[in-house]
Write a protein that holds these residues in place. Structure first.
Motif, PDB file in Angstrom:
ATOM      1  N   ILE A 169       1.742 -14.633 -11.105  1.00 15.27           N
ATOM      2  CA  ILE A 169       2.379 -13.502 -11.792  1.00 15.27           C
ATOM      3  C   ILE A 169       2.365 -12.329 -10.810  1.00 15.27           C
ATOM      4  CG2 ILE A 169       2.273 -11.901 -13.753  1.00 15.27           C
ATOM      5  CD1 ILE A 169       0.756 -14.119 -15.299  1.00 15.27           C
ATOM      6  N   ALA A 170       3.547 -11.820 -10.486  1.00 17.81           N
ATOM      7  CA  ALA A 170       3.634 -10.776  -9.454  1.00 17.81           C
ATOM      8  C   ALA A 170       4.665  -9.738  -9.838  1.00 17.81           C
ATOM      9  CB  ALA A 170       4.027 -11.399  -8.112  1.00 17.81           C
ATOM     10  N   GLY A 171       4.375  -8.483  -9.493  1.00 19.40           N
ATOM     11  CA  GLY A 171       5.390  -7.443  -9.587  1.00 19.40           C
ATOM     12  C   GLY A 171       5.289  -6.550 -10.800  1.00 19.40           C
ATOM     13  N   PHE A 172       4.252  -6.716 -11.609  1.00 15.91           N
ATOM     14  CA  PHE A 172       4.140  -5.942 -12.843  1.00 15.91           C
ATOM     15  C   PHE A 172       3.023  -4.906 -12.796  1.00 15.91           C
ATOM     16  CE2 PHE A 172       6.174  -9.952 -13.912  1.00 15.91           C
ATOM     17  CZ  PHE A 172       7.279  -9.520 -14.640  1.00 15.91           C
ATOM     18  N   ASN A 214       5.614  -7.124  -5.893  1.00 15.71           N
ATOM     19  CA  ASN A 214       6.295  -8.425  -5.791  1.00 15.71           C
ATOM     20  C   ASN A 214       6.463  -8.745  -4.304  1.00 15.71           C
ATOM     21  OD1 ASN A 214       7.882 -10.625  -5.740  1.00 15.71           O
ATOM     22  ND2 ASN A 214       9.519  -9.802  -7.031  1.00 15.71           N
ATOM     23  N   PRO A 215       5.566  -9.560  -3.742  1.00 15.54           N
ATOM     24  CA  PRO A 215       5.606  -9.809  -2.302  1.00 15.54           C
ATOM     25  C   PRO A 215       6.950 -10.353  -1.826  1.00 15.54           C
ATOM     26  CG  PRO A 215       3.553 -10.629  -3.232  1.00 15.54           C
ATOM     27  CD  PRO A 215       4.441 -10.256  -4.395  1.00 15.54           C
ATOM     28  N   ALA A 216       7.694 -11.019  -2.696  1.00 18.59           N
ATOM     29  CA  ALA A 216       8.985 -11.610  -2.297  1.00 18.59           C
ATOM     30  C   ALA A 216      10.014 -10.543  -1.930  1.00 18.59           C
ATOM     31  CB  ALA A 216       9.521 -12.502  -3.409  1.00 18.59           C
ATOM     32  N   THR A 217       9.802  -9.317  -2.399  1.00 18.58           N
ATOM     33  CA  THR A 217      10.752  -8.230  -2.102  1.00 18.58           C
ATOM     34  C   THR A 217      10.318  -7.399  -0.902  1.00 18.58           C
ATOM     35  OG1 THR A 217       9.625  -6.604  -3.501  1.00 18.58           O
ATOM     36  CG2 THR A 217      11.295  -7.991  -4.564  1.00 18.58           C
ATOM     37  N   ARG A 218       9.198  -7.789  -0.287  1.00 21.20           N
ATOM     38  CA  ARG A 218       8.618  -6.948   0.777  1.00 21.20           C
ATOM     39  C   ARG A 218       8.760  -7.610   2.147  1.00 21.20           C
ATOM     40  NH1 ARG A 218       2.891  -5.237  -1.047  1.00 21.20           N
ATOM     41  NH2 ARG A 218       3.218  -3.789   0.699  1.00 21.20           N
ATOM     42  N   GLU A 219       7.902  -7.238   3.090  1.00 18.80           N
ATOM     43  CA  GLU A 219       8.019  -7.755   4.461  1.00 18.80           C
ATOM     44  C   GLU A 219       7.972  -9.281   4.473  1.00 18.80           C
ATOM     45  OE1 GLU A 219       5.685  -5.620   3.289  1.00 18.80           O
ATOM     46  OE2 GLU A 219       4.983  -4.262   4.861  1.00 18.80           O
ATOM     47  N   GLU A 220       8.609  -9.831   5.504  1.00 15.99           N
ATOM     48  CA  GLU A 220       8.729 -11.286   5.648  1.00 15.99           C
ATOM     49  C   GLU A 220       7.361 -12.006   5.570  1.00 15.99           C
ATOM     50  OE1 GLU A 220      12.031 -12.439   6.499  1.00 15.99           O
ATOM     51  OE2 GLU A 220      11.296 -14.482   6.126  1.00 15.99           O
ATOM     52  N   PRO A 224       0.268   4.578  -2.715  1.00 18.78           N
ATOM     53  CA  PRO A 224       0.573   4.666  -4.152  1.00 18.78           C
ATOM     54  C   PRO A 224       2.029   4.374  -4.486  1.00 18.78           C
ATOM     55  CG  PRO A 224       0.002   6.821  -3.247  1.00 18.78           C
ATOM     56  CD  PRO A 224      -0.288   5.820  -2.182  1.00 18.78           C
ATOM     57  N   GLU A 225       2.913   4.582  -3.491  1.00 22.27           N
ATOM     58  CA  GLU A 225       4.333   4.295  -3.738  1.00 22.27           C
ATOM     59  C   GLU A 225       4.567   2.794  -3.902  1.00 22.27           C
ATOM     60  OE1 GLU A 225       2.937   5.397  -0.991  1.00 22.27           O
ATOM     61  OE2 GLU A 225       3.641   4.148   0.666  1.00 22.27           O
ATOM     62  N   VAL A 226       3.633   1.975  -3.410  1.00 26.06           N
ATOM     63  CA  VAL A 226       3.739   0.516  -3.566  1.00 26.06           C
ATOM     64  C   VAL A 226       2.854   0.029  -4.711  1.00 26.06           C
ATOM     65  CG1 VAL A 226       3.347  -1.738  -2.465  1.00 26.06           C
ATOM     66  CG2 VAL A 226       4.153   0.193  -1.074  1.00 26.06           C
ATOM     67  N   TYR A 227       1.610   0.551  -4.751  1.00 26.62           N
ATOM     68  CA  TYR A 227       0.620  -0.025  -5.663  1.00 26.62           C
ATOM     69  C   TYR A 227       0.327   0.830  -6.894  1.00 26.62           C
ATOM     70  CZ  TYR A 227      -0.045  -3.218  -1.778  1.00 26.62           C
ATOM     71  OH  TYR A 227       0.162  -4.157  -0.793  1.00 26.62           O
TER      72      TYR A 227
END
Ligand code: DQA
Length: 144
Positions: free
Chosen positions: A124-127, A103-109, A20-23
């Motif tokens: 659309i990502a991160g919202f 926002n996958p760009a801010t997460r693991e490689e 839940p801290e991510v999603y």
């Protein structure tokens, strides 16, 4: 009324309890309700589905291509490695918007690569759940 598909890949049925801290705390039912509610507002019939199965998701993308039905797609982990999904999306005959809650760009490689982005209409990502709402609005505006 115009139909729009909202397809969701693996583990998204577990929203609410899954990291839940991510999603976030909202459940998959909350996600489906938000999509249907947004659809009602926009005059769209929204068909929301989730699967953990790559073959099933590919067959749904074929169904969309055959019916020229726009798609909002959260491919979940398939985003990062499913060439089968990428090749199915390349056959699309209507807009397909890739969405992500985080926002996958801010997460693991490994999440920085999307093998489907190049064949999607846009991403659309991160919202959080709003990523889906924004994608449905983009599709509705494109229809005008
Ligand atoms: C996700 C991001 C993916 O990297 C991950 O595998 C998911 C969810 C998202 O909505 O943020 O399952 O697509």
């Amino acid at each position: 009324m115009r139909t729009v598909f909202v397809f969701n890949g693996p583990n998204l049925s577990r929203l609410g309890t899954r990291e839940p801290e991510v999603y976030g705390a909202e459940t998959f039912d909350d996600l489906a309700s938000l999509c249907r509610q947004t659809g009602r507002e926009l005059g769209l019939t929204v068909d929301v589905r989730q699967t953990d199965d790559e073959a099933e998701l590919v067959s749904w993308i074929h169904e969309a291509a055959d019916g020229s039905i726009p798609v909002v797609l959260n491919p979940a982990a398939f985003t990062h490695y499913s060439y089968a999904l990428r090749d199915a999306i390349a056959q699309r005959t209507a807009p397909l918007i890739e969405v992500h809650l985080s926002n996958p760009a801010t997460r693991e490689e490994f999440r920085h690569t999307s093998v489907v982005a190049a064949v999607a209409t846009g991403t659309i990502a991160g919202f959080g759940l709003r990523s889906y709402e924004l994608a449905l609005r983009a599709i509705a505006e494109g229809e005008r």
